[in-house]
Design a protein around this motif. Structure first.
Motif, mmCIF file in Angstrom:
data_model
loop_
_atom_site.group_PDB
_atom_site.id
_atom_site.type_symbol
_atom_site.label_atom_id
_atom_site.label_comp_id
_atom_site.label_asym_id
_atom_site.label_seq_id
_atom_site.Cartn_x
_atom_site.Cartn_y
_atom_site.Cartn_z
ATOM 1 N N LEU A 1 0.831 -1.206 0.000
ATOM 2 C CA LEU A 1 0.000 0.000 0.000
ATOM 3 C C LEU A 1 0.867 1.258 0.000
ATOM 4 C CD1 LEU A 1 -2.723 -0.955 2.644
ATOM 5 C CD2 LEU A 1 -3.012 -0.846 0.153
ATOM 6 N N LEU A 2 1.888 1.247 0.819
ATOM 7 C CA LEU A 2 2.769 2.401 0.933
ATOM 8 C C LEU A 2 3.540 2.635 -0.362
ATOM 9 C CD1 LEU A 2 3.651 4.519 2.997
ATOM 10 C CD2 LEU A 2 5.266 2.849 3.905
ATOM 11 N N LEU A 3 4.067 1.575 -0.953
ATOM 12 C CA LEU A 3 4.823 1.713 -2.199
ATOM 13 C C LEU A 3 3.924 2.160 -3.346
ATOM 14 C CD1 LEU A 3 7.489 1.567 -3.676
ATOM 15 C CD2 LEU A 3 7.168 -0.916 -3.909
ATOM 16 N N GLU A 4 2.701 1.641 -3.414
ATOM 17 C CA GLU A 4 1.777 2.072 -4.474
ATOM 18 C C GLU A 4 1.471 3.564 -4.365
ATOM 19 O OE1 GLU A 4 -1.429 -0.718 -3.868
ATOM 20 O OE2 GLU A 4 -0.578 -2.148 -5.313
ATOM 21 N N GLU A 5 1.254 4.047 -3.150
ATOM 22 C CA GLU A 5 0.989 5.482 -2.978
ATOM 23 C C GLU A 5 2.244 6.306 -3.272
ATOM 24 O OE1 GLU A 5 -0.959 9.030 -2.425
ATOM 25 O OE2 GLU A 5 -1.798 7.024 -2.730
ATOM 26 N N LEU A 6 3.397 5.807 -2.885
ATOM 27 C CA LEU A 6 4.644 6.508 -3.201
ATOM 28 C C LEU A 6 4.809 6.636 -4.710
ATOM 29 C CD1 LEU A 6 7.292 7.788 -2.112
ATOM 30 C CD2 LEU A 6 8.322 5.527 -2.423
ATOM 31 N N MET A 7 4.523 5.568 -5.445
ATOM 32 C CA MET A 7 4.637 5.621 -6.909
ATOM 33 C C MET A 7 3.696 6.675 -7.482
ATOM 34 S SD MET A 7 5.226 1.643 -8.110
ATOM 35 C CE MET A 7 3.555 1.179 -7.731
ATOM 36 N N ALA A 8 2.467 6.725 -6.988
ATOM 37 C CA ALA A 8 1.496 7.701 -7.495
ATOM 38 C C ALA A 8 1.963 9.127 -7.216
ATOM 39 C CB ALA A 8 0.125 7.443 -6.862
ATOM 40 N N GLN A 9 2.451 9.367 -6.010
ATOM 41 C CA GLN A 9 2.900 10.724 -5.677
ATOM 42 C C GLN A 9 4.198 11.090 -6.397
ATOM 43 O OE1 GLN A 9 2.522 12.246 -1.763
ATOM 44 N NE2 GLN A 9 0.706 11.016 -1.298
ATOM 45 N N ALA A 10 5.080 10.114 -6.575
ATOM 46 C CA ALA A 10 6.317 10.378 -7.321
ATOM 47 C C ALA A 10 5.994 10.760 -8.759
ATOM 48 C CB ALA A 10 7.235 9.153 -7.270
ATOM 49 N N GLU A 11 5.029 10.070 -9.355
ATOM 50 C CA GLU A 11 4.627 10.407 -10.728
ATOM 51 C C GLU A 11 4.120 11.839 -10.792
ATOM 52 O OE1 GLU A 11 1.425 9.147 -14.194
ATOM 53 O OE2 GLU A 11 1.667 7.839 -12.461
ATOM 54 N N ARG A 12 3.296 12.231 -9.835
ATOM 55 C CA ARG A 12 2.781 13.605 -9.817
ATOM 56 C C ARG A 12 3.919 14.619 -9.636
ATOM 57 N NH1 ARG A 12 -1.501 10.982 -7.128
ATOM 58 N NH2 ARG A 12 -0.853 11.606 -5.043
ATOM 59 N N ALA A 13 5.006 14.201 -9.009
ATOM 60 C CA ALA A 13 6.163 15.086 -8.813
ATOM 61 C C ALA A 13 7.084 15.125 -10.031
ATOM 62 C CB ALA A 13 6.951 14.641 -7.577
ATOM 63 N N GLY A 14 6.746 14.358 -11.078
ATOM 64 C CA GLY A 14 7.532 14.386 -12.303
ATOM 65 C C GLY A 14 8.498 13.233 -12.489
ATOM 66 N N VAL A 15 8.509 12.294 -11.558
ATOM 67 C CA VAL A 15 9.398 11.134 -11.684
ATOM 68 C C VAL A 15 8.879 10.237 -12.802
ATOM 69 C CG1 VAL A 15 10.288 9.085 -10.496
ATOM 70 C CG2 VAL A 15 10.058 11.251 -9.246
ATOM 71 N N ARG A 16 9.784 9.753 -13.636
ATOM 72 C CA ARG A 16 9.422 8.855 -14.739
ATOM 73 C C ARG A 16 9.907 7.423 -14.500
ATOM 74 N NH1 ARG A 16 8.416 11.452 -19.874
ATOM 75 N NH2 ARG A 16 7.547 13.492 -19.426
ATOM 76 N N LYS A 17 10.895 7.242 -13.633
ATOM 77 C CA LYS A 17 11.414 5.916 -13.326
ATOM 78 C C LYS A 17 11.769 5.864 -11.844
ATOM 79 C CE LYS A 17 13.503 3.274 -15.971
ATOM 80 N NZ LYS A 17 14.013 2.088 -16.611
#
Length: 177
Positions: A100-116
Motif C-alpha cells: 500500500l505504501l509503495l503504491e501510494e509513493l509511486m502515485a505521488q512520485a509520478e505527480r512530482a515528475g518522476v518517470r522511473k
C-alpha cells in the motif's frame, strides 16, 4: 483504519525508531550506526525541499512505516529517476502495508515528475523488499554481488526498476528540461 499521508515533523520519533531497528537488526540498509532524530529530520527536509514525497502509513496504533524517494543521482540528466526507500516497523511486515505504501509513493512520485523509480535493495536475501517491489511491477535489472559488509558477512545489492507515468515515451515538458 489504515491511512497513508504526508509525513509531519511529529512523525520523526516513530520514523527514527523504525529506521534504527533496521540499521541495528536488518540488512535492507547498509548503515551501521543509527542516525539521530535530527539526522532523520535533515534527510526528510532534503527530500521535501525537492518536491518529492515522504509518506507515513499509520493506524490507530500509530505510525507503522514510512517511504520516500529521492533523486537517484545528483547530476541533471538523472532528474526524472528517483530511488525509493520503504521501511516498516518489524511487527507490521508481511501484512500488505508495504505494498500500500509503495503504491501510494509511486502515485505521488509520478505527480512530482518522476518517470522511473529505482529500488536499491540491500541483501539479496531480503525477500520482503524484493517481493513488495515485484508485486508493484518492478523488474530486476541486476545484482551487485557482495559489495556491502555488515554483520560480519558480505551482502549483495539487488537493483530493480519500474517505469511510472509516461516513462520514456516522450520528452519532458520544457519547464522540466
Amino acid at each position: 483504519m489504515t491511512k497513508i499521508r504526508p509525513s509531519l515533523d511529529s512523525d520523526l520519533p516513530a520514523i527514527t525508531a523504525i529506521y534504527t531497528h533496521h540499521v541495528l537488526h536488518g540488512t535492507g540498509t547498509f548503515e551501521t550506526t543509527p542516525p539521530t532524530e535530527q539526522d532523520m529530520a535533515a534527510r526528510r527536509a532534503d527530500v521535501l525541499s525537492k518536491g518529492l514525497p515522504y509518506l507515513v502509513i499509520e493506524t490507530a496504533d500509530g505510525v507503522l512505516g514510512f517511504a520516500y524517494c529521492n533523486w537517484f543521482k545528483p547530476r541533471p540528466a538523472y532528474r526524472f529517476s528517483a530511488e525509493d526507500s520503504i521501511y516498516l516497523a518489524p511487527a507490521s511486515a508481511g501484512n500488505g502495508l508495504g505494498r500500500l505504501l509503495l503504491e501510494e509513493l509511486m502515485a505521488q512520485a509520478e505527480r512530482a515528475g518522476v518517470r522511473k523509480l529505482i529500488a536499491v535493495i540491500g541483501d539479496s536475501a531480503n525477500l520482503g523488499s524484493v517481493g513488495v517491489h515485484k508485486a508493484c511491477g518492478f523488474q530486476p535489472v541486476g545484482v551487485l554481488a557482495k559489495c556491502g559488509w555488515k554483520f560480519e558477512r558480505w551482502l549483495d545489492v539487488v537493483l530493480m526498476d519500474r517505469v511510472i507515468g509516461l516513462g520514456s515515451t516522450q520528452a519532458p515538458a520544457q519547464s522540466q528540461a
